[in-house]
Design a protein around this motif. Structure first.
Motif, mmCIF file in Angstrom:
data_model
loop_
_atom_site.group_PDB
_atom_site.id
_atom_site.type_symbol
_atom_site.label_atom_id
_atom_site.label_comp_id
_atom_site.label_asym_id
_atom_site.label_seq_id
_atom_site.Cartn_x
_atom_site.Cartn_y
_atom_site.Cartn_z
ATOM 1 N N UNK A 37 0.850 -1.176 0.000
ATOM 2 C CA UNK A 37 0.000 0.000 0.000
ATOM 3 C C UNK A 37 0.886 1.225 0.000
ATOM 4 N N UNK A 38 0.346 2.340 -0.430
ATOM 5 C CA UNK A 38 1.115 3.572 -0.393
ATOM 6 C C UNK A 38 0.255 4.711 0.125
ATOM 7 N N UNK A 39 0.927 5.698 0.705
ATOM 8 C CA UNK A 39 0.242 6.842 1.263
ATOM 9 C C UNK A 39 1.093 8.085 1.068
ATOM 10 N N UNK A 40 0.528 9.054 0.375
ATOM 11 C CA UNK A 40 1.157 10.346 0.194
ATOM 12 C C UNK A 40 0.638 11.305 1.258
ATOM 13 N N UNK A 41 1.389 12.365 1.573
ATOM 14 C CA UNK A 41 0.937 13.312 2.591
ATOM 15 C C UNK A 41 -0.440 13.883 2.278
ATOM 16 N N UNK A 42 -1.319 13.847 3.260
ATOM 17 C CA UNK A 42 -2.661 14.372 3.092
ATOM 18 C C UNK A 42 -3.607 13.492 2.319
ATOM 19 N N UNK A 43 -3.184 12.293 1.951
ATOM 20 C CA UNK A 43 -4.022 11.389 1.183
ATOM 21 C C UNK A 43 -4.240 10.090 1.944
ATOM 22 N N UNK A 44 -5.254 9.355 1.540
ATOM 23 C CA UNK A 44 -5.543 8.073 2.157
ATOM 24 C C UNK A 44 -4.587 7.001 1.658
ATOM 25 N N UNK A 45 -4.382 6.018 2.495
ATOM 26 C CA UNK A 45 -3.574 4.881 2.094
ATOM 27 C C UNK A 45 -4.339 4.061 1.059
ATOM 28 N N UNK A 46 -3.667 3.661 -0.006
ATOM 29 C CA UNK A 46 -4.310 2.958 -1.087
ATOM 30 C C UNK A 46 -3.542 1.698 -1.452
ATOM 31 N N UNK A 47 -4.282 0.726 -1.917
ATOM 32 C CA UNK A 47 -3.677 -0.522 -2.360
ATOM 33 C C UNK A 47 -2.885 -0.301 -3.635
ATOM 34 N N UNK A 48 -1.693 -0.863 -3.680
ATOM 35 C CA UNK A 48 -0.901 -0.895 -4.896
ATOM 36 C C UNK A 48 -1.032 -2.260 -5.556
ATOM 37 N N UNK A 54 -0.473 -18.556 -2.939
ATOM 38 C CA UNK A 54 -0.637 -19.366 -4.124
ATOM 39 C C UNK A 54 -0.298 -18.669 -5.424
ATOM 40 N N UNK A 55 0.036 -17.382 -5.364
ATOM 41 C CA UNK A 55 0.480 -16.669 -6.544
ATOM 42 C C UNK A 55 -0.577 -15.836 -7.244
ATOM 43 N N UNK A 56 -1.784 -15.778 -6.725
ATOM 44 C CA UNK A 56 -2.807 -14.927 -7.328
ATOM 45 C C UNK A 56 -2.558 -13.476 -6.960
ATOM 46 N N UNK A 57 -2.713 -12.586 -7.930
ATOM 47 C CA UNK A 57 -2.374 -11.186 -7.760
ATOM 48 C C UNK A 57 -3.596 -10.295 -7.881
ATOM 49 N N UNK A 58 -3.492 -9.129 -7.283
ATOM 50 C CA UNK A 58 -4.504 -8.098 -7.366
ATOM 51 C C UNK A 58 -3.791 -6.761 -7.502
ATOM 52 N N UNK A 59 -4.033 -6.061 -8.615
ATOM 53 C CA UNK A 59 -3.376 -4.792 -8.896
ATOM 54 C C UNK A 59 -4.375 -3.656 -8.873
ATOM 55 N N UNK A 60 -3.929 -2.513 -8.386
ATOM 56 C CA UNK A 60 -4.716 -1.305 -8.507
ATOM 57 C C UNK A 60 -4.745 -0.853 -9.960
ATOM 58 N N UNK A 61 -5.849 -0.224 -10.355
ATOM 59 C CA UNK A 61 -6.002 0.180 -11.748
ATOM 60 C C UNK A 61 -4.966 1.204 -12.178
ATOM 61 N N UNK A 62 -4.509 2.040 -11.256
ATOM 62 C CA UNK A 62 -3.591 3.103 -11.642
ATOM 63 C C UNK A 62 -2.239 2.596 -12.099
ATOM 64 N N UNK A 63 -1.943 1.347 -11.828
ATOM 65 C CA UNK A 63 -0.615 0.828 -12.160
ATOM 66 C C UNK A 63 -0.360 0.822 -13.656
ATOM 67 N N UNK A 64 -1.384 0.540 -14.445
ATOM 68 C CA UNK A 64 -1.305 0.581 -15.904
ATOM 69 C C UNK A 64 -0.128 -0.217 -16.450
ATOM 70 N N UNK A 65 0.142 -1.348 -15.844
ATOM 71 C CA UNK A 65 1.191 -2.212 -16.323
ATOM 72 C C UNK A 65 2.591 -1.825 -15.913
#
Length: 116
Positions: A37-48, A54-65
């Motif tokens: 997760x990441x958190x910038x000053x003044x912002x909420x913590x968000x999933x990256x 087992x190797x299953x992944x979940x990506x945030x949409x902003x990653x864009x590959x």
């Protein structure tokens, strides 16, 4: 108890790359997931991104590959490869460990700063 030790943060120029590492130790229930997760000053913590044992992944949409999460179960370590970094990616990145049997654990965070 699970202990999480993060490393790999730092200062990079826009367009550069970093690889974050998070090493877990202790009593780790299965199934579980580890992630960032990441958190910038003044912002909420968000999933990256997150990845299960087992190797299953979940990506945030902003990653864009641009980001890739991986996990080495023999080392109990999760990695986040970050490419094409932009100033908007500047934040404190926190490692997370989660299972269905106890409250989640958090690392202390590692600073990622991207200069323009």
């Amino acid at each position: 108890q699970v202990q999480l030790v993060e490393s790999g943060g730092g200062l990079v120029q826009a367009g550069g790359s970093l690889r974050l590492s998070c090493a877990a130790s202790g009593n780790m229930f299965i199934p579980n997931s580890m992630g960032w997760y990441r958190q910038a000053p003044g912002k909420q913590r968000e999933l990256v991104a997150a990845i299960t044992n087992g190797g299953r992944t979940n990506y945030a949409d902003f990653m864009k590959g641009r980001f890739t999460i991986s996990r080495d179960n023999t080392k109990n370590t999760v990695y986040l490869q970050m490419n094409s970094l932009q100033p908007e990616d500047t934040a404190v990145y926190y490692c997370n460990f989660k299972s269905d049997f106890e409250l989640p654990y958090w690392g202390q965070g590692t600073q990622v700063t991207v200069s323009s």
